[in-house]
Design a protein around this motif. Structure first.
Motif, PDB file in Angstrom:
ATOM      1  N   ALA A 182      19.711  -1.045  -2.381  1.00  0.00           N
ATOM      2  CA  ALA A 182      19.252  -2.497  -2.609  1.00  0.00           C
ATOM      3  C   ALA A 182      17.792  -2.548  -1.844  1.00  0.00           C
ATOM      4  N   TRP A 183      17.452  -1.748  -0.822  1.00  0.00           N
ATOM      5  CA  TRP A 183      16.267  -1.775  -0.401  1.00  0.00           C
ATOM      6  C   TRP A 183      15.218  -0.729  -0.528  1.00  0.00           C
ATOM      7  N   ALA A 184      15.798   0.512  -0.936  1.00  0.00           N
ATOM      8  CA  ALA A 184      14.944   1.922  -1.027  1.00  0.00           C
ATOM      9  C   ALA A 184      13.793   1.749  -1.883  1.00  0.00           C
ATOM     10  N   GLY A 185      12.699   1.884  -1.528  1.00  0.00           N
ATOM     11  CA  GLY A 185      11.368   1.948  -2.113  1.00  0.00           C
ATOM     12  C   GLY A 185      10.632   0.376  -2.257  1.00  0.00           C
ATOM     13  N   VAL A 186      11.517  -0.480  -1.693  1.00  0.00           N
ATOM     14  CA  VAL A 186      10.828  -1.844  -1.869  1.00  0.00           C
ATOM     15  C   VAL A 186       9.305  -1.880  -1.382  1.00  0.00           C
ATOM     16  N   ALA A 187       9.080  -1.316  -0.187  1.00  0.00           N
ATOM     17  CA  ALA A 187       7.745  -1.431   0.137  1.00  0.00           C
ATOM     18  C   ALA A 187       6.836  -0.042  -0.078  1.00  0.00           C
ATOM     19  N   GLY A 188       7.227   0.548  -1.665  1.00  0.00           N
ATOM     20  CA  GLY A 188       6.455   1.568  -1.861  1.00  0.00           C
ATOM     21  C   GLY A 188       5.012   1.271  -2.134  1.00  0.00           C
ATOM     22  N   ALA A 189       4.358   0.111  -2.411  1.00  0.00           N
ATOM     23  CA  ALA A 189       3.017   0.012  -2.837  1.00  0.00           C
ATOM     24  C   ALA A 189       2.028   0.200  -1.462  1.00  0.00           C
ATOM     25  N   VAL A 190       0.870   0.471  -1.705  1.00  0.00           N
ATOM     26  CA  VAL A 190      -0.064   0.318  -0.621  1.00  0.00           C
ATOM     27  C   VAL A 190      -0.979  -1.051  -0.799  1.00  0.00           C
ATOM     28  N   HIS A 191      -0.952  -1.434   0.389  1.00  0.00           N
ATOM     29  CA  HIS A 191      -1.511  -2.905   0.517  1.00  0.00           C
ATOM     30  C   HIS A 191      -3.116  -2.940   0.777  1.00  0.00           C
ATOM     31  N   VAL A 192      -3.526  -3.897   0.371  1.00  0.00           N
ATOM     32  CA  VAL A 192      -4.976  -4.393   0.920  1.00  0.00           C
ATOM     33  C   VAL A 192      -5.118  -5.527   1.830  1.00  0.00           C
ATOM     34  N   ALA A 193      -6.166  -5.516   2.512  1.00  0.00           N
ATOM     35  CA  ALA A 193      -6.434  -6.257   3.571  1.00  0.00           C
ATOM     36  C   ALA A 193      -6.110  -7.703   3.049  1.00  0.00           C
ATOM     37  N   PRO A 194      -5.510  -8.609   3.850  1.00  0.00           N
ATOM     38  CA  PRO A 194      -5.433  -8.356   5.415  1.00  0.00           C
ATOM     39  C   PRO A 194      -4.090  -7.707   5.587  1.00  0.00           C
ATOM     40  N   LEU A 195      -3.831  -7.165   6.708  1.00  0.00           N
ATOM     41  CA  LEU A 195      -2.464  -6.492   7.194  1.00  0.00           C
ATOM     42  C   LEU A 195      -1.510  -7.498   7.499  1.00  0.00           C
ATOM     43  N   HIS A 196      -0.358  -7.256   6.977  1.00  0.00           N
ATOM     44  CA  HIS A 196       0.772  -8.389   6.945  1.00  0.00           C
ATOM     45  C   HIS A 196       1.669  -7.945   7.888  1.00  0.00           C
ATOM     46  N   LEU A 197       2.115  -8.864   9.041  1.00  0.00           N
ATOM     47  CA  LEU A 197       3.143  -8.413   9.916  1.00  0.00           C
ATOM     48  C   LEU A 197       4.112  -9.556   9.319  1.00  0.00           C
ATOM     49  N   VAL A 198       5.596  -9.060   9.428  1.00  0.00           N
ATOM     50  CA  VAL A 198       6.434  -9.692   9.090  1.00  0.00           C
ATOM     51  C   VAL A 198       7.772  -9.697   9.914  1.00  0.00           C
ATOM     52  N   ALA A 199       8.567 -11.058  10.264  1.00  0.00           N
ATOM     53  CA  ALA A 199       9.455 -10.843  10.839  1.00  0.00           C
ATOM     54  C   ALA A 199      10.597 -11.979  10.046  1.00  0.00           C
ATOM     55  N   VAL A 200      11.913 -11.490  10.007  1.00  0.00           N
ATOM     56  CA  VAL A 200      12.920 -12.334   9.464  1.00  0.00           C
ATOM     57  C   VAL A 200      13.957 -12.532  10.582  1.00  0.00           C
ATOM     58  N   MET A 201      14.205 -13.701  10.934  1.00  0.00           N
ATOM     59  CA  MET A 201      15.051 -14.018  12.176  1.00  0.00           C
ATOM     60  C   MET A 201      15.397 -15.554  12.257  1.00  0.00           C
TER      61      MET A 201
END
Length: 381
Positions: A182-201
């Motif tokens: 269900a999660w494999a490869g979800v974040a496969g793409a290379v991103h452009v700026a700005p850098l994105h910090l994520v928290a789920v809580m």
């Protein structure tokens, strides 16, 4: 095998314990076990028909206990009587009891299993360290060291915190799980700026919502101004207002609090994430962090938390000793593109070990331990 999961809270309540119990029960039912969930959580009508995968859910939720203290003697006695009435209709081969810090139904189940000779595995899903006198009151009031149950916790860190409370009984590790597919490869793409910090809580004191605001502000101070940043903290809870106020005083307008996200929303967040932050020191495991790791996102967490069950420093992410070091580790990933890319690639190509088949087999192995122990005690009488 007839397996009963006993859990104070269950669907439609959503949290780490509830999601884990529901999925484990569903997987066991699909594997041929006869599974029942016994809980205090009432059905509010929001659960779609067939959503339990054939698992029988028995909801106690007796209104006569509503006004009694959570761990009061009368409440425990009432819940113990109700469990005994239920067991009189047909005993399971094993009780799998799921406990947090305050779990009256779990406490009653431990009493019943010990007194009536029902094989039982108890899994503690919380950190019993730093909880004040509660674990020690339970040790003496419920006779935990003498309970005829097998003890487990969801990580080695949580097991080490539980061990003094139930000593001399050993504590096994029975980790949580997610579905890697269900999660494999979800974040496969290379991103452009700005850098994105994520928290789920959940935005609570235990999950350290307000300290996270301060950590993120410190990250912004450490990272050079020419490196643009944005952060998303998905979730809701009683600390949301205090976190918003702290972010405002810190001038952290680059941090957004969009509220709770469903599974599809979390997938979208992780698809656009460069770093996942899990700030809780007393995190017993960290399912959201495991989902991020399974997606490919580098994870930053305290070195004292249960996230260390699946994150090794410099391999799957980075670990910090205290909040200042946590901020320093996040900042390190923000400025070191090669390190961030290396960890991301490792996470993308290296499947997680904590999948549901492993969790199901692990539970089955400990059920066998509980049944063998119970049989040995019966023979020794």
């Amino acid at each position: 095998m007839r397996v009963w999961h006993v859990t104070d809270t269950y669907a439609p309540t959503l949290g780490g314990i509830e999601i884990h119990v529901a999925e484990l029960a569903r997987r066991q039912q699909a594997a041929g076990d006869q599974v029942r969930v016994v809980t205090l959580t009432p059905d509010d009508g929001s659960i779609p028909p067939g959503a339990t995968g054939g698992v029988d859910v028995h909801r106690l939720g007796a209104p006569e206990h509503a006004g009694l203290p959570v761990l009061g003697h009368e409440r425990l006695r009432g819940l113990t009587s109700e469990l005994r009435r239920l067991l009189a209709e047909g005993r399971p081969d094993v009780l799998h009891v799921h406990a947090s810090v305050v779990s009256p139904l779990a406490a009653a189940a431990v009493r019943v299993a010990s007194a009536d000779g029902v094989p039982a595995l108890v899994t503690v899903h919380s950190m019993w360290e730093g909880c004040g006198p509660l674990p020690w009151l339970a040790r003496h009031g419920l006779g935990l060291p003498h309970a005829r149950v097998v003890w487990s916790a969801v990580s080695r860190v949580a097991a080490d915190a539980l061990a003094p409370v139930v000593a001399p009984s050993p504590v096994h590790v029975l980790p949580n799980a997610v579905d890697p597919a269900a999660w494999a490869g979800v974040a496969g793409a290379v991103h452009v700026a700005p850098l994105h910090l994520v928290a789920v809580m959940r935005l609570t004191r235990v999950k350290r919502a307000v300290p996270l605001a301060e950590v993120l502000a410190e990250v912004r101070e450490i990272v050079p101004d020419d490196v643009p940043l944005r952060a998303t903290v998905a979730g809701d809870g009683p600390a949301r207002g205090r976190m918003e106020q702290r972010l405002g005083r810190l001038g952290a307008d680059w941090v957004s609090l969009p509220g709770a996200a469903d599974r599809a929303g979390i997938r979208r967040l992780l698809a656009g994430a460069d770093v996942f932050v899990a700030p809780a020191h007393r995190e017993s495991f960290g399912i959201a962090a495991l989902e991020a790791r399974a997606s490919g996102v580098p994870v930053v967490a305290p070195a004292c938390s249960g996230v260390t069950e699946f994150v090794s420093h410099g391999v799957d992410g980075l670990l910090g000793d205290g909040d200042h070091d946590l901020a320093r580790q996040i900042a390190r990933l923000c400025v070191d593109d090669a390190l961030r890319a290396r960890i991301r690639w490792h996470n993308l190509v290296t499947p997680i070990a904590h999948d549901w088949e492993r969790a199901r087999r692990g539970a089955e192995d400990l059920y066998a331990v509980a049944r063998q122990r119970d049989a040995a005690l019966e023979r020794s009488r």
